[in-house]
Design a protein around this motif. Sequence first.
Motif, short mmCIF file in Angstrom:
data_model
loop_
_atom_site.label_atom_id
_atom_site.label_comp_id
_atom_site.label_asym_id
_atom_site.label_seq_id
_atom_site.Cartn_x
_atom_site.Cartn_y
_atom_site.Cartn_z
N GLY A 1 0.80 -1.23 0.00
CA GLY A 1 0.00 0.00 0.00
C GLY A 1 0.83 1.27 0.00
N GLY B 1 -6.51 2.26 -8.30
CA GLY B 1 -6.67 3.50 -7.54
C GLY B 1 -6.70 4.71 -8.46
N LEU C 1 0.53 1.71 7.64
CA LEU C 1 0.38 2.71 6.58
C LEU C 1 -0.05 4.07 7.12
N VAL D 1 2.77 2.31 -2.19
CA VAL D 1 2.87 2.87 -3.54
C VAL D 1 1.47 2.84 -4.17
N THR D 2 1.31 3.51 -5.30
CA THR D 2 -0.04 3.55 -5.89
C THR D 2 -0.22 2.40 -6.88
N TRP D 3 -1.48 2.04 -7.06
CA TRP D 3 -1.83 0.90 -7.92
C TRP D 3 -2.84 1.36 -8.96
N GLY E 1 -8.56 0.21 2.60
CA GLY E 1 -7.28 -0.17 1.97
C GLY E 1 -6.68 0.98 1.20
N SER E 2 -6.61 2.14 1.83
CA SER E 2 -6.23 3.37 1.12
C SER E 2 -4.77 3.40 0.68
N GLY E 3 -3.90 2.69 1.39
CA GLY E 3 -2.48 2.71 1.02
C GLY E 3 -1.90 4.10 1.18
N ASP F 1 -8.15 -1.80 -5.70
CA ASP F 1 -7.06 -2.78 -5.70
C ASP F 1 -6.90 -3.47 -4.36
N CYS F 2 -8.00 -3.92 -3.81
CA CYS F 2 -7.97 -4.56 -2.49
C CYS F 2 -8.14 -6.08 -2.57
N ASP G 1 -6.50 2.19 6.66
CA ASP G 1 -5.63 1.07 6.27
C ASP G 1 -5.07 0.46 7.54
N GLN G 2 -4.15 -0.46 7.38
CA GLN G 2 -3.53 -1.07 8.55
C GLN G 2 -2.54 -0.09 9.19
N TYR H 1 -6.27 -9.20 -3.48
CA TYR H 1 -5.01 -9.80 -3.91
C TYR H 1 -4.48 -10.85 -2.95
N ASN I 1 -8.60 -2.46 10.30
CA ASN I 1 -8.23 -3.80 9.83
C ASN I 1 -9.50 -4.53 9.43
N TRP I 2 -9.51 -4.99 8.21
CA TRP I 2 -10.72 -5.68 7.72
C TRP I 2 -11.05 -6.85 8.64
C1 LIG Z 1 -2.68 -3.08 -3.48
S1 LIG Z 1 -2.83 -1.96 -2.16
C2 LIG Z 1 -3.92 -0.76 -2.85
C3 LIG Z 1 -3.70 0.58 -2.24
C4 LIG Z 1 -4.56 1.71 -2.81
N1 LIG Z 1 -5.98 1.43 -2.62
C5 LIG Z 1 -4.26 1.95 -4.26
O1 LIG Z 1 -5.11 1.62 -5.11
O2 LIG Z 1 -3.20 2.46 -4.58
C6 LIG Z 1 -3.94 -2.85 -1.05
C7 LIG Z 1 -4.15 -2.15 0.29
O3 LIG Z 1 -5.00 -2.95 1.12
C8 LIG Z 1 -4.51 -2.90 2.44
N2 LIG Z 1 -4.91 -4.09 3.20
C9 LIG Z 1 -4.57 -5.37 2.94
N3 LIG Z 1 -5.08 -6.19 3.86
C10 LIG Z 1 -5.76 -5.41 4.74
C11 LIG Z 1 -6.51 -5.68 5.93
N4 LIG Z 1 -6.64 -6.91 6.39
N5 LIG Z 1 -7.08 -4.64 6.56
C12 LIG Z 1 -6.95 -3.38 6.08
N6 LIG Z 1 -6.26 -3.05 4.97
C13 LIG Z 1 -5.67 -4.06 4.31
C14 LIG Z 1 -3.00 -2.87 2.28
O4 LIG Z 1 -2.34 -2.38 3.43
C15 LIG Z 1 -2.85 -1.95 1.07
O5 LIG Z 1 -2.73 -0.62 1.43
#
Ligand SMILES: C[S@@+](CC[C@H](N)C(=O)[O-])C[C@H]1O[C@@H](n2cnc3c(N)ncnc32)[C@H](O)[C@@H]1O
Length: 240
Positions: free
Chosen positions: A67, A74, A121, A69-71, A96-98, A164-165, A117-118, A167, A144-145
Motif C-alpha cells: 500500500g 486507484g 500505513l 505505492v499507488t496501484w 485499503g487506502s495505502g 485494488d484490495c 488502512d492497517q 489480492y 483492519n478488515w
Molecule cells: C494493493 S494496495 C492498494 C492501495 C490503494 N488502494 C491503491 O489503489 O493504490 C492494497 C491495500 O489494502 C490494504 N490491506 C490489505 N489487507 C488489509 C486488511 N486486512 N485490513 C486493512 N487493509 C488491508 C493494504 O495495506 C494496502 O494498502
Amino acid sequence: MASDRMQEPPDPLLHLQRSLQVSLSDDLLPDVGPAQPPSIAKEVIEISFPLLASPVKLSVDPSPGCGGVTWPAGEVLSQYIIRRGSLRNKTVVELGSGTGLVGLVAGLLEANVCITDQQQLLDLMLVNVALNNLSHNVTALELNWGEPLPLDLPAQPDLILAADCVYFEPAFPLLVQTLSYLCTSSTTEVLFCYKKRRKADRRFFALLKKKFSWIEVTDDPDREVYSKQAISLLRLVKKS
Ligand SMILES: C[S@@+](CC[C@H](N)C(=O)[O-])C[C@H]1O[C@@H](n2cnc3c(N)ncnc32)[C@H](O)[C@@H]1O
C-alpha cells in the motif's frame, strides 16, 4: 508463499500524467511478505488528473507494504470520481487506502473523508494528507478488515471507496465482512475498483455474492482503456 504476491506491476493509464514515474518490481509483496524490493526509494511523486486543478502530491514508500505505492485501480477510481464532480457535503470512507490517493482525491472534491488502512500505513497516509493541505476534511484511521469498525469512523457514509484490495486470499472474507459492516444504509454507494490478477480472485467474488450484488459502471469513458488491463469498476449493492 505464492498466493500472497501481487503478480503485476502497476501499469499507469496512458492518459494519466505523472511528473515522476515510480517503477515497481513484478514481485511486490503485500504486508505479509518477508522482503521488499530494495530498488524503490522513498520519494514524493505528483499525479496529475486532467480535471483537477493541481496534482495530488504523494509520499510513496514501499517499506510498510504494497500500500505504500499507488496501484492502477486507484488511479482509475480517482479519475472516475473526479469526472463525476464535487462531493461537497458527502461523507466518504475509503478501505485499503495505502498512500491515500483515492481518498485524497475525494478530499480535493470537498468531501469529508476518512482514509483507512492497517497501522503500518498510517504515518504515510498522514504525511499525504498534510502534503495536500487536506487536514481540515480528510482524516486517517487504522481499520483492519474483519475487525470491529473504529469508533471514529462515520456511521453511515454516503460513499465507500475501495481500489485494488483483492489480492491476498486470507483477507477475502475479512474484506467482505468489513464492506458489509460499513454498508448499513441503502443510500450508501459502494465503488469498488478491481484488477484481476489470479483465478483465485473468483473466490473473493463467491464470498462477496453472499452479501452483495454488483453491476459494472458503464458511464466511464475510460472503461475501454482500463478494461484492456483487466480492471473493472463495480458498484456494489448490499443484499437485504
Ligand atoms: C494493493 S494496495 C492498494 C492501495 C490503494 N488502494 C491503491 O489503489 O493504490 C492494497 C491495500 O489494502 C490494504 N490491506 C490489505 N489487507 C488489509 C486488511 N486486512 N485490513 C486493512 N487493509 C488491508 C493494504 O495495506 C494496502 O494498502
